[in-house]
Write a protein that holds these residues in place. Structure first.
Motif, PDB file in Angstrom:
ATOM      1  N   ASP A  13       0.837  -1.206   0.000  1.00  0.00           N
ATOM      2  CA  ASP A  13       0.000   0.000   0.000  1.00  0.00           C
ATOM      3  C   ASP A  13       0.872   1.256   0.000  1.00  0.00           C
ATOM      4  N   THR A  14       1.981   1.199   0.734  1.00  0.00           N
ATOM      5  CA  THR A  14       2.888   2.341   0.864  1.00  0.00           C
ATOM      6  C   THR A  14       4.324   1.841   0.775  1.00  0.00           C
ATOM      7  N   ILE A  15       5.133   2.572   0.035  1.00  0.00           N
ATOM      8  CA  ILE A  15       6.562   2.271  -0.054  1.00  0.00           C
ATOM      9  C   ILE A  15       7.304   3.542   0.335  1.00  0.00           C
ATOM     10  N   VAL A  16       8.295   3.419   1.235  1.00  0.00           N
ATOM     11  CA  VAL A  16       9.078   4.552   1.705  1.00  0.00           C
ATOM     12  C   VAL A  16      10.543   4.300   1.385  1.00  0.00           C
ATOM     13  N   SER A  17      11.170   5.289   0.783  1.00  0.00           N
ATOM     14  CA  SER A  17      12.603   5.202   0.490  1.00  0.00           C
ATOM     15  C   SER A  17      13.294   6.404   1.109  1.00  0.00           C
ATOM     16  N   THR A  18      14.294   6.131   1.921  1.00  0.00           N
ATOM     17  CA  THR A  18      15.046   7.214   2.551  1.00  0.00           C
ATOM     18  C   THR A  18      16.522   7.074   2.234  1.00  0.00           C
ATOM     19  N   LEU A  19      17.030   8.064   1.523  1.00  0.00           N
ATOM     20  CA  LEU A  19      18.466   8.203   1.262  1.00  0.00           C
ATOM     21  C   LEU A  19      19.094   6.939   0.674  1.00  0.00           C
ATOM     22  N   SER A  20      18.435   6.353  -0.310  1.00  0.00           N
ATOM     23  CA  SER A  20      18.981   5.133  -0.906  1.00  0.00           C
ATOM     24  C   SER A  20      19.241   5.254  -2.401  1.00  0.00           C
ATOM     25  N   PHE A  21      18.526   6.117  -3.109  1.00  0.00           N
ATOM     26  CA  PHE A  21      18.658   6.173  -4.565  1.00  0.00           C
ATOM     27  C   PHE A  21      19.977   6.788  -5.023  1.00  0.00           C
ATOM     28  N   CYS A  22      20.751   7.319  -4.107  1.00  0.00           N
ATOM     29  CA  CYS A  22      22.080   7.829  -4.450  1.00  0.00           C
ATOM     30  C   CYS A  22      23.069   6.688  -4.668  1.00  0.00           C
ATOM     31  N   SER A  23      22.738   5.505  -4.201  1.00  0.00           N
ATOM     32  CA  SER A  23      23.718   4.421  -4.237  1.00  0.00           C
ATOM     33  C   SER A  23      23.396   3.282  -5.204  1.00  0.00           C
ATOM     34  N   LEU A  68      33.614  11.277  -2.669  1.00  0.00           N
ATOM     35  CA  LEU A  68      32.575  10.737  -1.801  1.00  0.00           C
ATOM     36  C   LEU A  68      32.055   9.401  -2.321  1.00  0.00           C
ATOM     37  N   TYR A  69      31.990   9.254  -3.640  1.00  0.00           N
ATOM     38  CA  TYR A  69      31.551   7.967  -4.186  1.00  0.00           C
ATOM     39  C   TYR A  69      32.567   6.869  -3.853  1.00  0.00           C
ATOM     40  N   ARG A  70      33.850   7.178  -3.987  1.00  0.00           N
ATOM     41  CA  ARG A  70      34.883   6.180  -3.666  1.00  0.00           C
ATOM     42  C   ARG A  70      34.899   5.847  -2.184  1.00  0.00           C
ATOM     43  N   VAL A  71      34.636   6.826  -1.329  1.00  0.00           N
ATOM     44  CA  VAL A  71      34.695   6.607   0.119  1.00  0.00           C
ATOM     45  C   VAL A  71      33.508   5.778   0.603  1.00  0.00           C
ATOM     46  N   TYR A  72      32.285   6.133   0.187  1.00  0.00           N
ATOM     47  CA  TYR A  72      31.146   5.375   0.707  1.00  0.00           C
ATOM     48  C   TYR A  72      30.047   5.077  -0.309  1.00  0.00           C
ATOM     49  N   GLY A  73      30.362   5.136  -1.597  1.00  0.00           N
ATOM     50  CA  GLY A  73      29.445   4.649  -2.625  1.00  0.00           C
ATOM     51  C   GLY A  73      28.195   5.466  -2.850  1.00  0.00           C
ATOM     52  N   CYS A  74      28.277   6.759  -2.632  1.00  0.00           N
ATOM     53  CA  CYS A  74      27.104   7.619  -2.727  1.00  0.00           C
ATOM     54  C   CYS A  74      27.328   8.679  -3.801  1.00  0.00           C
ATOM     55  N   HIS A  75      26.372   8.785  -4.735  1.00  0.00           N
ATOM     56  CA  HIS A  75      26.407   9.832  -5.763  1.00  0.00           C
ATOM     57  C   HIS A  75      25.678  11.061  -5.237  1.00  0.00           C
ATOM     58  N   HIS A  76      26.382  12.168  -5.095  1.00  0.00           N
ATOM     59  CA  HIS A  76      25.764  13.402  -4.586  1.00  0.00           C
ATOM     60  C   HIS A  76      25.206  14.269  -5.700  1.00  0.00           C
ATOM     61  N   THR A  77      25.355  13.843  -6.951  1.00  0.00           N
ATOM     62  CA  THR A  77      24.967  14.694  -8.069  1.00  0.00           C
ATOM     63  C   THR A  77      23.803  14.127  -8.881  1.00  0.00           C
ATOM     64  N   ARG A  78      23.079  13.202  -8.338  1.00  0.00           N
ATOM     65  CA  ARG A  78      21.929  12.659  -9.063  1.00  0.00           C
ATOM     66  C   ARG A  78      20.755  13.627  -9.002  1.00  0.00           C
ATOM     67  N   ASP A  79      20.039  13.708 -10.110  1.00  0.00           N
ATOM     68  CA  ASP A  79      18.828  14.526 -10.187  1.00  0.00           C
ATOM     69  C   ASP A  79      17.656  13.639  -9.769  1.00  0.00           C
ATOM     70  N   ILE A  80      17.420  13.562  -8.481  1.00  0.00           N
ATOM     71  CA  ILE A  80      16.427  12.645  -7.929  1.00  0.00           C
ATOM     72  C   ILE A  80      15.020  12.973  -8.442  1.00  0.00           C
ATOM     73  N   ILE A  81      14.653  14.245  -8.446  1.00  0.00           N
ATOM     74  CA  ILE A  81      13.320  14.612  -8.924  1.00  0.00           C
ATOM     75  C   ILE A  81      13.183  14.237 -10.398  1.00  0.00           C
ATOM     76  N   GLY A  82      14.210  14.499 -11.185  1.00  0.00           N
ATOM     77  CA  GLY A  82      14.198  14.134 -12.594  1.00  0.00           C
ATOM     78  C   GLY A  82      14.085  12.637 -12.809  1.00  0.00           C
ATOM     79  N   LEU A  83      14.764  11.850 -11.972  1.00  0.00           N
ATOM     80  CA  LEU A  83      14.678  10.390 -12.086  1.00  0.00           C
ATOM     81  C   LEU A  83      13.264   9.892 -11.796  1.00  0.00           C
ATOM     82  N   VAL A  84      12.640  10.448 -10.769  1.00  0.00           N
ATOM     83  CA  VAL A  84      11.267  10.037 -10.443  1.00  0.00           C
ATOM     84  C   VAL A  84      10.329  10.431 -11.583  1.00  0.00           C
TER      85      VAL A  84
END
Length: 113
Positions: A13-23, A68-84
């Motif tokens: 019914d509900t799906i919640v995603s928190t701080l995951s689509f960067c990786s 930051l991507y090499r250190v902990y696998g996180c992309h800080h430059t993704r266009d999250i709104i655009g991806l959705v």
């Protein structure tokens, strides 16, 4: 031992995603799965970070992203709104916070998952 999870279409019914689509390696493929897993009248809630609309903040994010991507696998430059938006989910509401880097998105799955 880690196991790959699979869910049936329209399971939640509900799906919640928190701080995951960067990786995710392929965030659009994951958004497609989330879209399929959500019931047609369900809700998909995101709290994600991404590229800021503030020019100076975005410059810093782009400069730091490779490290930051090499250190902990996180992309800080993704266009999250655009991806959705590209995923074809219906976006009902968006709020951007903390120098426009953190986005709260209320969405619904596409009718024809």
């Amino acid at each position: 031992m880690w196991r790959k999870s699979t869910f049936s279409d329209q399971s939640f019914d509900t799906i919640v995603s928190t701080l995951s689509f960067c990786s995710y390696k392929n965030p659009l493929r994951m958004l497609d799965k989330v879209n399929r897993w959500c019931k047609p009248d369900g809700v998909i809630l995101f709290m994600e970070h991404g590229l800021s609309s503030n020019f100076m903040v975005a410059v810093m994010q782009k400069a730091l992203n490779p490290l930051l991507y090499r250190v902990y696998g996180c992309h800080h430059t993704r266009d999250i709104i655009g991806l959705v938006q590209e995923s074809r989910m219906q976006i009902d509401k968006v709020e951007s916070h903390w120098l426009n880097m953190v986005h709260l998105i209320w969405a619904k799955p596409t009718i024809n998952n």
